[in-house]
Design a protein around this motif. Structure first.
Motif, PDB file in Angstrom:
ATOM      1  N   THR A 183       0.837  -1.188   0.000  1.00 59.04           N
ATOM      2  CA  THR A 183       0.000   0.000   0.000  1.00 59.04           C
ATOM      3  C   THR A 183       0.881   1.249   0.000  1.00 59.04           C
ATOM      4  O   THR A 183       1.912   1.290   0.659  1.00 59.04           O
ATOM      5  CB  THR A 183      -0.947   0.031   1.222  1.00 59.04           C
ATOM      6  N   HIS A 184       0.424   2.249  -0.733  1.00 64.04           N
ATOM      7  CA  HIS A 184       1.207   3.480  -0.851  1.00 64.04           C
ATOM      8  C   HIS A 184       1.367   4.189   0.491  1.00 64.04           C
ATOM      9  O   HIS A 184       2.327   4.930   0.682  1.00 64.04           O
ATOM     10  CB  HIS A 184       0.565   4.414  -1.873  1.00 64.04           C
ATOM     11  N   SER A 185       0.423   3.952   1.392  1.00 64.64           N
ATOM     12  CA  SER A 185       0.550   4.572   2.717  1.00 64.64           C
ATOM     13  C   SER A 185       1.771   4.018   3.463  1.00 64.64           C
ATOM     14  O   SER A 185       2.327   4.686   4.332  1.00 64.64           O
ATOM     15  CB  SER A 185      -0.718   4.336   3.546  1.00 64.64           C
ATOM     16  N   THR A 188      -7.985   4.946  -4.044  1.00 64.29           N
ATOM     17  CA  THR A 188      -7.178   4.882  -2.820  1.00 64.29           C
ATOM     18  C   THR A 188      -5.786   5.455  -3.059  1.00 64.29           C
ATOM     19  O   THR A 188      -5.284   6.262  -2.274  1.00 64.29           O
ATOM     20  CB  THR A 188      -7.069   3.423  -2.321  1.00 64.29           C
TER      21      THR A 188
END
Length: 237
Positions: free
Chosen positions: A34-36, A70
């Motif tokens: 995930t980019h987070s 997202t």
């Protein structure tokens, strides 16, 4: 002029620093994380390797969509957070424009394709003659309609993006113009392209504040579409 570029519109997470038409650093990962989890550590590591404080950049160029809802939200939140903290302007760079800009100098038409599901792609049509030219602005389009437009233009086409492997067979069946596919090093999103095109926009005064920035989704999310469908069905009863 020093531009930090952020790209998170798809599976690709990418960050780059471009200074005076030189890419000082680029960190790109095209993997299922995930980019987070990835974006801020990537920017932090890149700055550390460059012995540079984030405050040393003049502006932050962010891939503004379309793409994954997202992914775009995470990229937008990252850019806005940095912009607010560092008091730096943001540069909104359309995702597909940046993808095409990565093929600077290519002859013929450039057609990035991002898989938007349901037989649709996020796409645009571009060319380089003496300058970067937008032939068709980015939009959500059925693959059949895109092939029809390209056939009507009658020029050679270079395709790139994650929509290529999904719709390659359909393109082969419908296209009448010559075409080819961009190779691995330029066939996906890259933050260096976002930063480089962002530098052009920055020089033209096309900036916005962190508070003003919002992504271009081009169409509603699946959750929104499903909710509207249920509401329509409810109204019919």
């Amino acid at each position: 002029m020093r531009i930090l570029g952020i790209e998170s519109s798809s599976l690709v997470a990418s960050a780059a620093v471009v200074e005076n038409e030189v890419t000082l650093a680029e960190y790109t990962v095209n993997y299922k994380k995930t980019h987070s989890q990835t974006l801020l550590p990537m920017i932090d590591e890149m700055m550390r390797l460059l012995d540079m404080e984030p405050s040393a950049v003049d502006a932050i160029a962010v891939s503004g969509g379309p793409g994954s809802f997202t992914g775009l939200r995470i990229g937008s939140a990252t850019a806005k957070g940095l912009g607010l903290a560092l008091k730096k302007p943001l540069i909104h760079v359309p995702t597909l424009d940046a993808m095409a800009y990565g093929l600077f100098g290519a002859s013929g038409l450039i057609c990035p394709m991002m898989d938007a599901r349901r037989q649709q792609v996020y796409t645009g049509i571009y060319r380089f003659e003496e300058r970067f030219e937008i032939v068709m602005e980015q939009s959500a389009l059925a693959v059949a309609d895109l092939a029809e437009r390209l056939n009507a233009l009658g020029e050679r086409v270079i395709f790139l993006g994650d929509g290529v492997p999904v719709y390659e067979k359909q393109l082969a069946e419908t296209l009448t113009v010559p075409y080819c596919f961009a190779p691995a090093h330029v066939n996906r999103q890259r933050a260096a392209s976002v930063a480089a095109l962002g530098a052009v926009y920055f020089a033209e005064g096309k900036t916005e504040t962190a508070a003003e920035h919002k992504p271009d989704y081009l169409r509603k999310s699946q959750a929104e579409r499903e909710r509207e469908e249920k509401e329509r069905e409810g109204n019919l009863h």
